[in-house]
Design a protein around this motif. Structure first.
Motif, PDB file in Angstrom:
ATOM      1  N   ASN A  79       0.829  -1.200   0.000  1.00 34.19           N
ATOM      2  CA  ASN A  79       0.000   0.000   0.000  1.00 34.19           C
ATOM      3  C   ASN A  79       0.869   1.257   0.000  1.00 34.19           C
ATOM      4  O   ASN A  79       2.083   1.185   0.124  1.00 34.19           O
ATOM      5  CB  ASN A  79      -0.966   0.001   1.189  1.00 34.19           C
ATOM      6  CG  ASN A  79      -0.241   0.020   2.517  1.00 34.19           C
ATOM      7  OD1 ASN A  79       0.482   0.970   2.832  1.00 34.19           O
ATOM      8  ND2 ASN A  79      -0.422  -1.022   3.316  1.00 34.19           N
ATOM      9  N   GLN A  80       0.225   2.408  -0.110  1.00 38.86           N
ATOM     10  CA  GLN A  80       0.934   3.677  -0.251  1.00 38.86           C
ATOM     11  C   GLN A  80       1.465   4.241   1.065  1.00 38.86           C
ATOM     12  O   GLN A  80       2.066   5.307   1.061  1.00 38.86           O
ATOM     13  CB  GLN A  80       0.040   4.706  -0.941  1.00 38.86           C
ATOM     14  CG  GLN A  80      -0.168   4.381  -2.404  1.00 38.86           C
ATOM     15  CD  GLN A  80      -1.067   5.377  -3.096  1.00 38.86           C
ATOM     16  OE1 GLN A  80      -2.239   5.131  -3.259  1.00 38.86           O
ATOM     17  NE2 GLN A  80      -0.497   6.493  -3.501  1.00 38.86           N
ATOM     18  N   GLN A  81       1.277   3.548   2.168  1.00 39.49           N
ATOM     19  CA  GLN A  81       1.827   4.017   3.432  1.00 39.49           C
ATOM     20  C   GLN A  81       3.181   3.391   3.727  1.00 39.49           C
ATOM     21  O   GLN A  81       3.743   3.595   4.785  1.00 39.49           O
ATOM     22  CB  GLN A  81       0.869   3.665   4.595  1.00 39.49           C
ATOM     23  CG  GLN A  81      -0.278   4.646   4.753  1.00 39.49           C
ATOM     24  CD  GLN A  81      -1.310   4.521   3.653  1.00 39.49           C
ATOM     25  OE1 GLN A  81      -1.831   3.446   3.424  1.00 39.49           O
ATOM     26  NE2 GLN A  81      -1.590   5.605   2.960  1.00 39.49           N
ATOM     27  N   GLN A  82       3.704   2.626   2.776  1.00 41.52           N
ATOM     28  CA  GLN A  82       4.920   1.871   3.048  1.00 41.52           C
ATOM     29  C   GLN A  82       6.162   2.465   2.398  1.00 41.52           C
ATOM     30  O   GLN A  82       6.084   3.280   1.484  1.00 41.52           O
ATOM     31  CB  GLN A  82       4.748   0.436   2.535  1.00 41.52           C
ATOM     32  CG  GLN A  82       3.730  -0.317   3.339  1.00 41.52           C
ATOM     33  CD  GLN A  82       3.436  -1.655   2.725  1.00 41.52           C
ATOM     34  OE1 GLN A  82       3.209  -1.764   1.538  1.00 41.52           O
ATOM     35  NE2 GLN A  82       3.446  -2.675   3.548  1.00 41.52           N
ATOM     36  N   LEU A  83       7.283   1.991   2.919  1.00 43.50           N
ATOM     37  CA  LEU A  83       8.582   2.257   2.320  1.00 43.50           C
ATOM     38  C   LEU A  83       9.078   0.937   1.748  1.00 43.50           C
ATOM     39  O   LEU A  83       8.679  -0.142   2.195  1.00 43.50           O
ATOM     40  CB  LEU A  83       9.566   2.770   3.365  1.00 43.50           C
ATOM     41  CG  LEU A  83       9.203   4.101   4.032  1.00 43.50           C
ATOM     42  CD1 LEU A  83      10.205   4.436   5.122  1.00 43.50           C
ATOM     43  CD2 LEU A  83       9.144   5.216   3.005  1.00 43.50           C
ATOM     44  N   VAL A  84       9.953   1.036   0.753  1.00 44.32           N
ATOM     45  CA  VAL A  84      10.531  -0.149   0.127  1.00 44.32           C
ATOM     46  C   VAL A  84      12.039   0.017   0.101  1.00 44.32           C
ATOM     47  O   VAL A  84      12.542   1.066  -0.311  1.00 44.32           O
ATOM     48  CB  VAL A  84      10.005  -0.339  -1.321  1.00 44.32           C
ATOM     49  CG1 VAL A  84      10.635  -1.541  -1.972  1.00 44.32           C
ATOM     50  CG2 VAL A  84       8.495  -0.457  -1.324  1.00 44.32           C
ATOM     51  N   ARG A  92       9.678   5.422  -1.130  1.00 44.06           N
ATOM     52  CA  ARG A  92       8.317   5.388  -0.602  1.00 44.06           C
ATOM     53  C   ARG A  92       7.409   4.942  -1.748  1.00 44.06           C
ATOM     54  O   ARG A  92       7.676   5.218  -2.920  1.00 44.06           O
ATOM     55  CB  ARG A  92       7.885   6.725  -0.013  1.00 44.06           C
ATOM     56  CG  ARG A  92       7.684   7.829  -0.993  1.00 44.06           C
ATOM     57  CD  ARG A  92       7.168   9.114  -0.330  1.00 44.06           C
ATOM     58  NE  ARG A  92       7.199  10.204  -1.270  1.00 44.06           N
ATOM     59  CZ  ARG A  92       6.286  10.427  -2.198  1.00 44.06           C
ATOM     60  NH1 ARG A  92       5.246   9.640  -2.323  1.00 44.06           N
ATOM     61  NH2 ARG A  92       6.401  11.441  -3.043  1.00 44.06           N
ATOM     62  N   VAL A  93       6.336   4.243  -1.411  1.00 45.87           N
ATOM     63  CA  VAL A  93       5.383   3.792  -2.420  1.00 45.87           C
ATOM     64  C   VAL A  93       4.537   4.990  -2.813  1.00 45.87           C
ATOM     65  O   VAL A  93       3.854   5.583  -1.983  1.00 45.87           O
ATOM     66  CB  VAL A  93       4.500   2.640  -1.890  1.00 45.87           C
ATOM     67  CG1 VAL A  93       3.444   2.262  -2.923  1.00 45.87           C
ATOM     68  CG2 VAL A  93       5.350   1.433  -1.521  1.00 45.87           C
ATOM     69  N   ASN A  94       4.593   5.363  -4.093  1.00 50.16           N
ATOM     70  CA  ASN A  94       3.833   6.504  -4.590  1.00 50.16           C
ATOM     71  C   ASN A  94       2.489   6.055  -5.150  1.00 50.16           C
ATOM     72  O   ASN A  94       1.497   6.755  -5.025  1.00 50.16           O
ATOM     73  CB  ASN A  94       4.647   7.235  -5.657  1.00 50.16           C
ATOM     74  CG  ASN A  94       3.926   8.433  -6.211  1.00 50.16           C
ATOM     75  OD1 ASN A  94       3.304   8.355  -7.264  1.00 50.16           O
ATOM     76  ND2 ASN A  94       3.978   9.541  -5.490  1.00 50.16           N
ATOM     77  N   ASN A  95       2.470   4.865  -5.771  1.00 53.77           N
ATOM     78  CA  ASN A  95       1.238   4.375  -6.380  1.00 53.77           C
ATOM     79  C   ASN A  95       1.316   2.858  -6.524  1.00 53.77           C
ATOM     80  O   ASN A  95       2.394   2.315  -6.769  1.00 53.77           O
ATOM     81  CB  ASN A  95       1.030   5.019  -7.760  1.00 53.77           C
ATOM     82  CG  ASN A  95      -0.298   4.643  -8.367  1.00 53.77           C
ATOM     83  OD1 ASN A  95      -1.329   4.726  -7.714  1.00 53.77           O
ATOM     84  ND2 ASN A  95      -0.273   4.193  -9.602  1.00 53.77           N
ATOM     85  N   LEU A 110       7.678   3.783  -7.240  1.00 54.76           N
ATOM     86  CA  LEU A 110       8.457   4.151  -6.060  1.00 54.76           C
ATOM     87  C   LEU A 110       9.154   5.485  -6.293  1.00 54.76           C
ATOM     88  O   LEU A 110       9.577   5.781  -7.405  1.00 54.76           O
ATOM     89  CB  LEU A 110       9.521   3.083  -5.776  1.00 54.76           C
ATOM     90  CG  LEU A 110       9.029   1.640  -5.652  1.00 54.76           C
ATOM     91  CD1 LEU A 110      10.217   0.689  -5.543  1.00 54.76           C
ATOM     92  CD2 LEU A 110       8.110   1.500  -4.457  1.00 54.76           C
ATOM     93  N   VAL A 111       9.277   6.271  -5.238  1.00 54.39           N
ATOM     94  CA  VAL A 111      10.007   7.545  -5.286  1.00 54.39           C
ATOM     95  C   VAL A 111      11.060   7.493  -4.192  1.00 54.39           C
ATOM     96  O   VAL A 111      10.769   7.091  -3.062  1.00 54.39           O
ATOM     97  CB  VAL A 111       9.059   8.748  -5.051  1.00 54.39           C
ATOM     98  CG1 VAL A 111       9.840  10.056  -5.063  1.00 54.39           C
ATOM     99  CG2 VAL A 111       7.952   8.766  -6.076  1.00 54.39           C
ATOM    100  N   ARG A 112      12.283   7.905  -4.540  1.00 57.18           N
ATOM    101  CA  ARG A 112      13.367   7.878  -3.549  1.00 57.18           C
ATOM    102  C   ARG A 112      12.932   8.615  -2.284  1.00 57.18           C
ATOM    103  O   ARG A 112      12.416   9.715  -2.332  1.00 57.18           O
ATOM    104  CB  ARG A 112      14.633   8.511  -4.119  1.00 57.18           C
ATOM    105  CG  ARG A 112      15.858   8.329  -3.199  1.00 57.18           C
ATOM    106  CD  ARG A 112      17.081   8.961  -3.796  1.00 57.18           C
ATOM    107  NE  ARG A 112      17.489   8.338  -5.026  1.00 57.18           N
ATOM    108  CZ  ARG A 112      18.414   7.381  -5.121  1.00 57.18           C
ATOM    109  NH1 ARG A 112      19.017   6.951  -4.042  1.00 57.18           N
ATOM    110  NH2 ARG A 112      18.733   6.885  -6.280  1.00 57.18           N
ATOM    111  N   TYR A 113      13.142   7.967  -1.141  1.00 56.73           N
ATOM    112  CA  TYR A 113      12.687   8.491   0.146  1.00 56.73           C
ATOM    113  C   TYR A 113      13.673   9.512   0.683  1.00 56.73           C
ATOM    114  O   TYR A 113      14.877   9.251   0.748  1.00 56.73           O
ATOM    115  CB  TYR A 113      12.537   7.340   1.150  1.00 56.73           C
ATOM    116  CG  TYR A 113      12.067   7.759   2.519  1.00 56.73           C
ATOM    117  CD1 TYR A 113      10.770   8.210   2.719  1.00 56.73           C
ATOM    118  CD2 TYR A 113      12.927   7.701   3.605  1.00 56.73           C
ATOM    119  CE1 TYR A 113      10.323   8.587   3.982  1.00 56.73           C
ATOM    120  CE2 TYR A 113      12.488   8.069   4.871  1.00 56.73           C
ATOM    121  CZ  TYR A 113      11.193   8.515   5.047  1.00 56.73           C
ATOM    122  OH  TYR A 113      10.768   8.887   6.306  1.00 56.73           O
TER     123      TYR A 113
END
Length: 117
Positions: A79-84, A92-95, A110-113
């Motif tokens: 889901n979009q509340q997670q980090l990878v 961070r999960v963007n979509n 994913l977008v760099r956190y």
């Protein structure tokens, strides 16, 4: 919305960890407070997803220049509340473009956190 019914499973040869930023088991010796860091919750196999030029331009227009797209087997936990975490890089999960049919795949943007604070 991008969904996929077919994806060559042999391309899913990379491993990533999904989790959240939170208290670790390590304690700061100066403050006695738990150190905040990435805390893994589960891991999945993934494959790279190639972006078209049009998708790259669209993402750049949204100021999402440090993006990566991956493909995972459909998983309700993603889901979009997670980090990878992939290697040493945190995203961070963007979509999540999900498909809940049997044997389907999800395309995860994913977008760099960037840690704040």
């Amino acid at each position: 919305m991008m969904t996929m019914k077919t994806y060559d499973v042999s391309r899913m040869k990379h491993r990533c960890q999904f989790g959240a930023y939170g208290d670790s088991d390590e304690i700061n010796p100066n403050t006695g407070v738990p150190i905040q860091q990435f805390v893994p919750q589960f891991s999945l196999w993934f494959g790279e997803y190639s972006q078209t030029i049009n998708q790259q331009i669209t993402l750049t227009g949204d100021n999402l220049t440090d993006t990566k797209m991956i493909v995972v087997r459909h998983n309700e936990q993603v889901n979009q509340q997670q980090l990878v975490k992939i290697g040493d890089t945190l995203y961070r999960v963007n979509n999540v473009a999900g498909d809940d049919e049997v044997n389907s795949f999800d395309v995860v943007t994913l977008v760099r956190y960037q840690k704040r604070g």
